[in-house]
Design a protein around this motif. Structure first.
Motif, PDB file in Angstrom:
ATOM      1  N   LEU A   1       0.816  -1.214   0.000  1.00  0.00           N
ATOM      2  CA  LEU A   1       0.000   0.000   0.000  1.00  0.00           C
ATOM      3  C   LEU A   1       0.851   1.265   0.000  1.00  0.00           C
ATOM      4  O   LEU A   1       0.652   2.171  -0.827  1.00  0.00           O
ATOM      5  CB  LEU A   1      -0.938  -0.011   1.213  1.00  0.00           C
ATOM      6  N   VAL A   2       1.803   1.344   0.913  1.00  0.00           N
ATOM      7  CA  VAL A   2       2.634   2.555   1.010  1.00  0.00           C
ATOM      8  C   VAL A   2       3.528   2.723  -0.215  1.00  0.00           C
ATOM      9  O   VAL A   2       3.598   3.823  -0.786  1.00  0.00           O
ATOM     10  CB  VAL A   2       3.448   2.533   2.316  1.00  0.00           C
ATOM     11  N   PRO A   3       4.264   1.678  -0.686  1.00  0.00           N
ATOM     12  CA  PRO A   3       5.070   1.874  -1.909  1.00  0.00           C
ATOM     13  C   PRO A   3       4.231   2.265  -3.119  1.00  0.00           C
ATOM     14  O   PRO A   3       4.641   3.135  -3.902  1.00  0.00           O
ATOM     15  CB  PRO A   3       5.733   0.500  -2.107  1.00  0.00           C
ATOM     16  N   LEU A   4       3.069   1.649  -3.290  1.00  0.00           N
ATOM     17  CA  LEU A   4       2.228   2.002  -4.433  1.00  0.00           C
ATOM     18  C   LEU A   4       1.722   3.439  -4.319  1.00  0.00           C
ATOM     19  O   LEU A   4       1.713   4.179  -5.314  1.00  0.00           O
ATOM     20  CB  LEU A   4       1.039   1.040  -4.529  1.00  0.00           C
ATOM     21  N   LEU A   5       1.313   3.831  -3.145  1.00  0.00           N
ATOM     22  CA  LEU A   5       0.830   5.199  -2.961  1.00  0.00           C
ATOM     23  C   LEU A   5       1.932   6.208  -3.232  1.00  0.00           C
ATOM     24  O   LEU A   5       1.693   7.268  -3.840  1.00  0.00           O
ATOM     25  CB  LEU A   5       0.288   5.368  -1.538  1.00  0.00           C
ATOM     26  N   THR A   6       3.158   5.889  -2.827  1.00  0.00           N
ATOM     27  CA  THR A   6       4.292   6.781  -3.112  1.00  0.00           C
ATOM     28  C   THR A   6       4.534   6.896  -4.614  1.00  0.00           C
ATOM     29  O   THR A   6       4.762   8.001  -5.140  1.00  0.00           O
ATOM     30  CB  THR A   6       5.555   6.251  -2.413  1.00  0.00           C
ATOM     31  N   ASP A   7       4.488   5.775  -5.315  1.00  0.00           N
ATOM     32  CA  ASP A   7       4.683   5.806  -6.772  1.00  0.00           C
ATOM     33  C   ASP A   7       3.573   6.580  -7.466  1.00  0.00           C
ATOM     34  O   ASP A   7       3.833   7.330  -8.418  1.00  0.00           O
ATOM     35  CB  ASP A   7       4.748   4.384  -7.322  1.00  0.00           C
ATOM     36  N   TYR A   8       2.336   6.405  -7.020  1.00  0.00           N
ATOM     37  CA  TYR A   8       1.224   7.119  -7.649  1.00  0.00           C
ATOM     38  C   TYR A   8       1.343   8.627  -7.461  1.00  0.00           C
ATOM     39  O   TYR A   8       1.035   9.411  -8.372  1.00  0.00           O
ATOM     40  CB  TYR A   8      -0.111   6.638  -7.065  1.00  0.00           C
TER      41      TYR A   8
ATOM     42  N   GLN B   1       4.201  10.286  -7.091  1.00  0.00           N
ATOM     43  CA  GLN B   1       5.298  10.733  -7.950  1.00  0.00           C
ATOM     44  C   GLN B   1       4.895  10.793  -9.413  1.00  0.00           C
ATOM     45  O   GLN B   1       5.358  11.657 -10.160  1.00  0.00           O
ATOM     46  CB  GLN B   1       6.505   9.816  -7.769  1.00  0.00           C
ATOM     47  N   LEU B   2       4.017   9.869  -9.840  1.00  0.00           N
ATOM     48  CA  LEU B   2       3.550   9.868 -11.226  1.00  0.00           C
ATOM     49  C   LEU B   2       2.437  10.875 -11.479  1.00  0.00           C
ATOM     50  O   LEU B   2       2.092  11.126 -12.635  1.00  0.00           O
ATOM     51  CB  LEU B   2       3.057   8.464 -11.615  1.00  0.00           C
ATOM     52  N   GLY B   3       1.863  11.433 -10.436  1.00  0.00           N
ATOM     53  CA  GLY B   3       0.824  12.431 -10.591  1.00  0.00           C
ATOM     54  C   GLY B   3      -0.556  11.871 -10.891  1.00  0.00           C
ATOM     55  O   GLY B   3      -1.421  12.611 -11.384  1.00  0.00           O
ATOM     56  N   VAL B   4      -0.789  10.603 -10.594  1.00  0.00           N
ATOM     57  CA  VAL B   4      -2.099   9.999 -10.855  1.00  0.00           C
ATOM     58  C   VAL B   4      -2.835   9.703  -9.554  1.00  0.00           C
ATOM     59  O   VAL B   4      -3.883   9.033  -9.581  1.00  0.00           O
ATOM     60  CB  VAL B   4      -1.941   8.704 -11.676  1.00  0.00           C
ATOM     61  N   ASN B   5      -2.332  10.173  -8.434  1.00  0.00           N
ATOM     62  CA  ASN B   5      -2.959   9.870  -7.159  1.00  0.00           C
ATOM     63  C   ASN B   5      -4.365  10.469  -7.098  1.00  0.00           C
ATOM     64  O   ASN B   5      -4.587  11.622  -7.496  1.00  0.00           O
ATOM     65  CB  ASN B   5      -2.117  10.434  -6.019  1.00  0.00           C
ATOM     66  N   GLY B   6      -5.316   9.684  -6.617  1.00  0.00           N
ATOM     67  CA  GLY B   6      -6.688  10.153  -6.484  1.00  0.00           C
ATOM     68  C   GLY B   6      -7.558   9.902  -7.688  1.00  0.00           C
ATOM     69  O   GLY B   6      -8.756  10.170  -7.641  1.00  0.00           O
ATOM     70  N   SER B   7      -7.004   9.373  -8.768  1.00  0.00           N
ATOM     71  CA  SER B   7      -7.785   9.095  -9.973  1.00  0.00           C
ATOM     72  C   SER B   7      -8.197   7.627  -9.997  1.00  0.00           C
ATOM     73  O   SER B   7      -7.782   6.824  -9.160  1.00  0.00           O
ATOM     74  CB  SER B   7      -6.978   9.436 -11.231  1.00  0.00           C
TER      75      SER B   7
ATOM     76  N   THR C   1      -5.356   4.708 -10.243  1.00  0.00           N
ATOM     77  CA  THR C   1      -4.708   4.098  -9.082  1.00  0.00           C
ATOM     78  C   THR C   1      -5.443   2.832  -8.635  1.00  0.00           C
ATOM     79  O   THR C   1      -4.824   1.831  -8.286  1.00  0.00           O
ATOM     80  CB  THR C   1      -4.661   5.104  -7.927  1.00  0.00           C
ATOM     81  N   VAL C   2      -6.774   2.880  -8.663  1.00  0.00           N
ATOM     82  CA  VAL C   2      -7.557   1.712  -8.250  1.00  0.00           C
ATOM     83  C   VAL C   2      -7.479   0.627  -9.316  1.00  0.00           C
ATOM     84  O   VAL C   2      -7.344  -0.564  -8.998  1.00  0.00           O
ATOM     85  CB  VAL C   2      -9.014   2.122  -7.986  1.00  0.00           C
ATOM     86  N   TRP C   3      -7.565   0.998 -10.597  1.00  0.00           N
ATOM     87  CA  TRP C   3      -7.474   0.010 -11.681  1.00  0.00           C
ATOM     88  C   TRP C   3      -6.135  -0.729 -11.630  1.00  0.00           C
ATOM     89  O   TRP C   3      -6.099  -1.961 -11.694  1.00  0.00           O
ATOM     90  CB  TRP C   3      -7.623   0.700 -13.032  1.00  0.00           C
ATOM     91  N   LEU C   4      -5.052   0.028 -11.538  1.00  0.00           N
ATOM     92  CA  LEU C   4      -3.725  -0.583 -11.548  1.00  0.00           C
ATOM     93  C   LEU C   4      -3.497  -1.452 -10.318  1.00  0.00           C
ATOM     94  O   LEU C   4      -2.884  -2.520 -10.408  1.00  0.00           O
ATOM     95  CB  LEU C   4      -2.649   0.500 -11.644  1.00  0.00           C
ATOM     96  N   SER C   5      -3.974  -1.007  -9.166  1.00  0.00           N
ATOM     97  CA  SER C   5      -3.772  -1.787  -7.943  1.00  0.00           C
ATOM     98  C   SER C   5      -4.491  -3.131  -8.018  1.00  0.00           C
ATOM     99  O   SER C   5      -3.916  -4.181  -7.698  1.00  0.00           O
ATOM    100  CB  SER C   5      -4.274  -0.997  -6.728  1.00  0.00           C
TER     101      SER C   5
END
Length: 325
Positions: A172-179, A181-187, A190-194
């Motif tokens: 959870l934490v590594p993925l959230l950090t990557d999202y 940095q990529l600027g897709v957090n909250g879209s 993030t849920v589709w890829l996870s």
């Protein structure tokens, strides 16, 4: 000196049927299967006994009672819910005093406090791509593992298989950090890829096993006719993989629809699924049982419809390839 020919060995299924019916011979070759026959007959008798059927029906009834109670409560007026239990409805039906209403669903779907209609649409927007993406990638990967010979194939397949034991909470934490940095957090991405990331190992493993069960003669015949990998995949293998695709699709859809952790962690307030909204209702509107029961049944009605209507594909997909004959 003439040698004695070996006694014929009867297939296990035929031997079991003959042993159960009291027919068949007692040759030496058949005596070797006696222990297996006894176990199979005993297991078959236990599973088909009246007590096993009664136990299965009892478990099904106990499993269904909470859902029936939730359904009945969701249609009762608020005062009746606070005044008596849902089981009193059956007595009121005989006396003619039973009262039902749709106000609970109207308030849950379109009320200012709940407004679950938006989150209901969000769940579909999340679930459909989260099913299509891993199935598409897993089909290509499973074909490569099953029918393309490349260096390190076995090691890579074992690594993919081992990824199934990685818990979601660890990433959870590594993925959230990557999202972030990529600027897709909250879209929705993030849920589709996870969901796609954590659904891929199981999808690849399941589809690979189905592809390996397909006779190699079909693939060889297509190659002799000049078909390449693309044509073999779409014209030969894909029609035979429909049960496996349907089985994983149903499983993944139910998993994504009922998920709370991924939607709560990665989705923004505007893109959260229905499960998150119902969980918030339980915390902020715990006193409004009439709205909460309606919202809970709204969240479970789609998985019920999907599983009941497509359960034959789910069972066929799980059982296909498990027995060769």
């Amino acid at each position: 000196m003439t040698s004695t020919p070996p006694p014929p060995v009867v297939p296990v299924g035929q031997a079991i049927d003959e042993a159960a019916s009291g027919t068949g011979s007692t040759s030496v070759g058949e005596r070797r299967l006696t222990r297996l026959e006894r176990r199979a007959i005993a297991t078959k008798g236990k599973l088909s006994s009246p007590w096993a059927s009664f136990l299965a029906i009892l478990i099904a009834v106990l499993w269904t009672i909470p859902s029936i109670g939730l359904l009945v409560t969701s249609f009762r007026p608020e005062l009746d819910i606070r005044r008596s239990g849902w089981w009193t409805v059956f007595g009121d039906l005989f006396s003619g005093d039973a009262e039902f209403t749709l106000d609970n669903y109207q308030q849950a779907l379109f009320g200012s406090g709940a407004n679950l209609s938006t989150y209901f649409v969000n769940s579909f927007v999340i679930a459909i791509p989260a099913v299509v993406i891993p199935i598409t990638l897993a089909l290509l990967a499973a074909y490569a593992f099953a029918w393309i010979d490349f260096k390190g194939r076995e090691i890579l397949f074992v690594a993919v298989f081992a990824l199934q034991i990685v818990p979601l909470q660890v990433a959870l934490v590594p993925l959230l950090t990557d999202y972030v940095q990529l600027g897709v957090n909250g879209s929705f991405w993030t849920v589709w890829l996870s969901h796609a990331i954590f659904g891929l190992p199981l999808a690849i493993f399941l589809l690979h096993n189905f592809m390996k069960d397909i006779p190699a003669s079909l693939v060889e015949a297509a190659r002799v006719d000049g078909a390449g990998h693309v044509k073999i995949f779409f014209r030969v293998l894909l029609p035979l993989l429909v049960p496996a695709i349907a089985a994983f699709g149903i499983f993944q859809f139910l998993w994504v629809w009922n998920d709370l952790l991924v939607g709560l962690t990665f989705a923004s307030p505007q893109s959260r699924p229905l499960t998150v909204a119902v969980a918030e209702m339980a915390g902020t509107r715990g006193g409004d049982w009439h709205v909460l029961t309606a919202g809970a049944f709204i969240s479970m009605v789609v998985p019920l419809i999907v599983f009941i209507s497509l359960q034959r594909y789910f069972v066929r997909g799980l059982l296909a390839g498990s027995v060769k004959g």
